[in-house]
Design a protein around this motif. Sequence first.
Motif, PDB file in Angstrom:
ATOM      1  N   LEU A  11      42.520  27.150  40.471  1.00 17.92           N
ATOM      2  CA  LEU A  11      43.749  27.944  40.395  1.00 17.92           C
ATOM      3  C   LEU A  11      44.688  27.400  39.325  1.00 17.92           C
ATOM      4  O   LEU A  11      45.235  28.151  38.510  1.00 17.92           O
ATOM      5  CB  LEU A  11      44.436  27.955  41.762  1.00 17.92           C
ATOM      6  N   ASP A  12      44.879  26.080  39.307  1.00 12.61           N
ATOM      7  CA  ASP A  12      45.735  25.463  38.295  1.00 12.61           C
ATOM      8  C   ASP A  12      45.226  25.773  36.893  1.00 12.61           C
ATOM      9  O   ASP A  12      46.002  26.118  35.992  1.00 12.61           O
ATOM     10  CB  ASP A  12      45.778  23.940  38.479  1.00 12.61           C
TER      11      ASP A  12
ATOM     12  N   VAL B  94      45.833  29.440  35.922  1.00 13.87           N
ATOM     13  CA  VAL B  94      47.226  29.677  35.531  1.00 13.87           C
ATOM     14  C   VAL B  94      47.451  29.208  34.096  1.00 13.87           C
ATOM     15  O   VAL B  94      48.097  29.892  33.290  1.00 13.87           O
ATOM     16  CB  VAL B  94      48.182  28.952  36.505  1.00 13.87           C
TER      17      VAL B  94
ATOM     18  N   PHE C 115      40.661  37.404  39.997  1.00 18.26           N
ATOM     19  CA  PHE C 115      40.372  35.975  39.828  1.00 18.26           C
ATOM     20  C   PHE C 115      38.979  35.678  40.351  1.00 18.26           C
ATOM     21  O   PHE C 115      38.710  35.799  41.546  1.00 18.26           O
ATOM     22  CB  PHE C 115      41.410  35.132  40.559  1.00 18.26           C
TER      23      PHE C 115
ATOM     24  N   SER D 252      43.620  33.020  46.294  1.00 17.77           N
ATOM     25  CA  SER D 252      44.236  32.297  45.173  1.00 17.77           C
ATOM     26  C   SER D 252      44.935  33.238  44.206  1.00 17.77           C
ATOM     27  O   SER D 252      45.929  32.868  43.566  1.00 17.77           O
ATOM     28  CB  SER D 252      43.171  31.480  44.429  1.00 17.77           C
TER      29      SER D 252
ATOM     30  N   MET E  11      48.474  32.915  42.324  1.00 10.47           N
ATOM     31  CA  MET E  11      48.510  33.004  40.867  1.00 10.47           C
ATOM     32  C   MET E  11      49.513  34.061  40.402  1.00 10.47           C
ATOM     33  O   MET E  11      50.223  33.866  39.413  1.00 10.47           O
ATOM     34  CB  MET E  11      47.115  33.313  40.326  1.00 10.47           C
ATOM     35  N   GLN E  12      49.592  35.177  41.119  1.00  6.86           N
ATOM     36  CA  GLN E  12      50.566  36.231  40.778  1.00  6.86           C
ATOM     37  C   GLN E  12      51.975  35.663  40.768  1.00  6.86           C
ATOM     38  O   GLN E  12      52.757  35.915  39.844  1.00  6.86           O
ATOM     39  CB  GLN E  12      50.458  37.388  41.786  1.00  6.86           C
TER      40      GLN E  12
ATOM     41  N   ARG F  93      52.880  32.397  40.549  1.00  3.56           N
ATOM     42  CA  ARG F  93      53.046  31.330  39.566  1.00  3.56           C
ATOM     43  C   ARG F  93      53.126  31.873  38.136  1.00  3.56           C
ATOM     44  O   ARG F  93      53.780  31.280  37.274  1.00  3.56           O
ATOM     45  CB  ARG F  93      51.920  30.311  39.703  1.00  3.56           C
ATOM     46  N   LEU F  94      52.477  32.994  37.879  1.00  2.66           N
ATOM     47  CA  LEU F  94      52.512  33.591  36.547  1.00  2.66           C
ATOM     48  C   LEU F  94      53.719  34.506  36.345  1.00  2.66           C
ATOM     49  O   LEU F  94      53.995  34.936  35.227  1.00  2.66           O
ATOM     50  CB  LEU F  94      51.233  34.395  36.291  1.00  2.66           C
TER      51      LEU F  94
ATOM     52  N   ASP G 154      40.787  37.838  44.731  1.00  2.00           N
ATOM     53  CA  ASP G 154      39.723  36.919  44.335  1.00  2.00           C
ATOM     54  C   ASP G 154      38.374  37.608  44.520  1.00  2.00           C
ATOM     55  O   ASP G 154      38.229  38.460  45.406  1.00  2.00           O
ATOM     56  CB  ASP G 154      39.699  35.682  45.219  1.00  2.00           C
TER      57      ASP G 154
END
Length: 338
Positions: A54-55, A58, A80, A92, A96-97, A99-100, A110
Amino acid sequence: MIESYINHISYYLPEKILTNDSLAAEFPEWSVEKIADKIGIRERHIAADDETSLDMGVKAANLLFDEYKLGPDAIDYLLFCTQSPDYFLPTSACIMQDRLGLKQSCGALDFNLGCSGFIYGLSLAKGLIASGIAKNVLLVCGESYSKFLHKSDKGNRTIFGDAASATLISNQVNGLAAKIGNFDLGTDGSGAENLIVKAGGMRQPHTTGKEAYDTPVPATDDASLFMKGRAIFNFTSVNVPSLVLKNVVKNNLEMQDMDHFVFHQANAYILNHLREKIDVEKERFPVRMDFCGNTVSSSIPIVLKTLQQEHAIKSGEKIALVGFGVGYSWGAVVIELI
């Protein structure tokens, strides 16, 4: 029908590098030359202990946004592809949505596939665009197989590297601008146990801590990745050549019409065998894995990005994309550069 296009690709490789020299020092029976000649890899990148797929996904997506001056608000759907998620739940892609900074009206999910994952992701993106559900789909592939590999497993440790890629698929031409053609996909779950991590899911939540596989690799336990190399080779040798020919024909083309064949970068030995079976010269069969290893679902987009950076592909060219591996699963599609 609404067409779909691969417009932008970026990828991320972790900072830590595992070289052939380091592997040869751990396994003196393997020389640097032997690893390079047989596998075709000189180094692979390894995710940090606190760095997940995931990291990395991103980071790849942010690289794409920065490189192409693309705003997160442009994304309508996030896909993803990973087999090493942060959690069983939530997905995840939802994390991610956030964090982005993607809009909350953006779909996100996913899907669990390995080396065929990029092809399957393209097929999902094309379907979302063709149905009018999305105009811009962000396909992120991220894998950290190194976290599944037993320290004694010299074979798999020489092959796999960690990475993430981000690909923008849109209903309009921009950037790389490769029109996505017709797909052929396949599945054979009877080969599931030939490439597997047994412990961790609901079938077997916990590892036994004991040797779990019929393998010469010492101390390989059921929480580690197991790959029966000969079985995977045989599956690939039987299914992939016919897949390529079938898909080229499905796209109303002939083998000589193809400018490039970009295969999943499994290892040099398998790739050379497949190239010979489909009777394609080396010039039309790019291999770009020596600097990163087998990066699973990110291997095909990494090759495409590298070819673009080398100015080795140009407008009007047709490229066959071919993925195959764990599942078993396989897929192919032809793209045409606009």
